[in-house]
Design a protein around this motif. Sequence first.
Motif, PDB file in Angstrom:
ATOM      1  N   ARG A  49      66.567  35.521  13.496  1.00 40.83           N
ATOM      2  CA  ARG A  49      67.863  35.699  14.169  1.00 40.83           C
ATOM      3  C   ARG A  49      68.936  34.712  13.718  1.00 40.83           C
ATOM      4  O   ARG A  49      69.997  34.625  14.349  1.00 40.83           O
ATOM      5  N   CYS A  50      68.670  33.980  12.643  1.00 37.55           N
ATOM      6  CA  CYS A  50      69.618  32.949  12.211  1.00 37.55           C
ATOM      7  C   CYS A  50      69.664  32.871  10.692  1.00 37.55           C
ATOM      8  O   CYS A  50      68.753  33.318  10.007  1.00 37.55           O
ATOM      9  N   ASN A  51      70.721  32.259  10.187  1.00 41.58           N
ATOM     10  CA  ASN A  51      70.814  31.926   8.767  1.00 41.58           C
ATOM     11  C   ASN A  51      70.440  30.463   8.555  1.00 41.58           C
ATOM     12  O   ASN A  51      70.471  29.652   9.490  1.00 41.58           O
ATOM     13  N   SER A  69      73.927  30.621  13.953  1.00 39.54           N
ATOM     14  CA  SER A  69      73.881  31.934  14.596  1.00 39.54           C
ATOM     15  C   SER A  69      74.964  32.007  15.655  1.00 39.54           C
ATOM     16  O   SER A  69      75.553  30.984  16.037  1.00 39.54           O
ATOM     17  N   THR A  70      75.188  33.212  16.156  1.00 41.08           N
ATOM     18  CA  THR A  70      76.184  33.417  17.208  1.00 41.08           C
ATOM     19  C   THR A  70      75.838  32.623  18.454  1.00 41.08           C
ATOM     20  O   THR A  70      76.701  31.991  19.064  1.00 41.08           O
ATOM     21  N   THR A  71      74.565  32.659  18.853  1.00 39.24           N
ATOM     22  CA  THR A  71      74.162  32.039  20.115  1.00 39.24           C
ATOM     23  C   THR A  71      73.862  30.548  19.992  1.00 39.24           C
ATOM     24  O   THR A  71      73.894  29.829  20.986  1.00 39.24           O
ATOM     25  N   GLY A  80      75.504  36.782   8.108  1.00 36.21           N
ATOM     26  CA  GLY A  80      75.885  36.304   9.427  1.00 36.21           C
ATOM     27  C   GLY A  80      77.359  35.955   9.520  1.00 36.21           C
ATOM     28  O   GLY A  80      77.943  35.431   8.570  1.00 36.21           O
ATOM     29  N   ILE A  81      77.944  36.218  10.675  1.00 34.40           N
ATOM     30  CA  ILE A  81      79.359  35.899  10.887  1.00 34.40           C
ATOM     31  C   ILE A  81      79.533  34.389  11.018  1.00 34.40           C
ATOM     32  O   ILE A  81      80.481  33.812  10.463  1.00 34.40           O
ATOM     33  N   THR A  82      78.623  33.732  11.732  1.00 30.51           N
ATOM     34  CA  THR A  82      78.686  32.269  11.813  1.00 30.51           C
ATOM     35  C   THR A  82      78.428  31.662  10.436  1.00 30.51           C
ATOM     36  O   THR A  82      79.072  30.676  10.056  1.00 30.51           O
ATOM     37  N   ARG A  83      77.524  32.245   9.680  1.00 29.58           N
ATOM     38  CA  ARG A  83      77.280  31.811   8.290  1.00 29.58           C
ATOM     39  C   ARG A  83      78.572  31.863   7.487  1.00 29.58           C
ATOM     40  O   ARG A  83      78.924  30.916   6.769  1.00 29.58           O
ATOM     41  N   LYS A  84      79.299  32.970   7.601  1.00 30.02           N
ATOM     42  CA  LYS A  84      80.565  33.145   6.893  1.00 30.02           C
ATOM     43  C   LYS A  84      81.573  32.065   7.305  1.00 30.02           C
ATOM     44  O   LYS A  84      82.230  31.448   6.449  1.00 30.02           O
TER      45      LYS A  84
END
Length: 285
Positions: free
Chosen positions: A183-185, A241-243, A205-209
């Motif tokens: 669930r994470c990068n 990750s988002t969370t 991932g958006i957080t990765r970006k």
Amino acid sequence: MQATKPQLFAYIHKEILPLQHAFLHVSDLAIQRGYGVFDFFKVQQGQPLFLNDYLDRFYESARLMELQVPFSREELVNIIFKLIEVNKLEVSGMKMILTGGYSSNGYDPVEPNLIMIQQPLVLPGQELIDKGIRIITHNYVREIPHAKTINYSIGIRLINQIRQRGAADVLYQLGGVVTEFPRCNFFIVKQDDTVVTPADNVLLGITRKNVLKLAGRNYKAKTGTITLDDIVQAKEAFLTSTTKRILPVVQVNETVIGNGKPGSVTLSLLKDLITLEEEQLAVEQ
């Protein structure tokens, strides 16, 4: 006296219902075959963060899995905001699930079912950030990595092993080349402060970006190949990750990363990410 939990609502079958009344029929391919896609974004103060990026990925996941989102982008956004308004949660996560639909033969995809669930979200506490986490690795690469499918069988199957080994998560690798968590990068910081995240066989991932952009302001940041040997030589490591935003990784299997404590680059990027989220909220409000 125990506080009463707020009643939550979900979107299903083109209407908003109390969560306890939101059901799928057993013929849905999500149940029969585990076939479907989803996406998940954070909502703060009534505003979805980086919504356009998450919608882009949701529609792309659907395309890769040959599923048709039953609404236009504008219609989907309207539904999202209606659910946010009904649930009235201060900090939450919104999950959009698109299934293969009610299949008469339990195999052929038909008209997809769209489900949206919004629930309270608790972000990692400062104690966890200050301490960092230990992770283990597992030999595996996800099928169709750019699609955010609902198939998390491997990650779920490994939960007991993760806990037995005193770890917090599992990092996938194949032939010594690491990719992602369930669930994470994953990122490492090299000895020269270059920030690197795996380029291939990962969910974008958006957080990765966002972290790649933020890292590029003060450090050299890139995507590329990361091996288990690179992790041994790394100065720092962290997941995104988002969370979880950014969580420092201080040990991988038996290898202690750096000095075994969260590093300055990791912590500075977390601070920058929180600032970026605050700026996003300010723009939306």
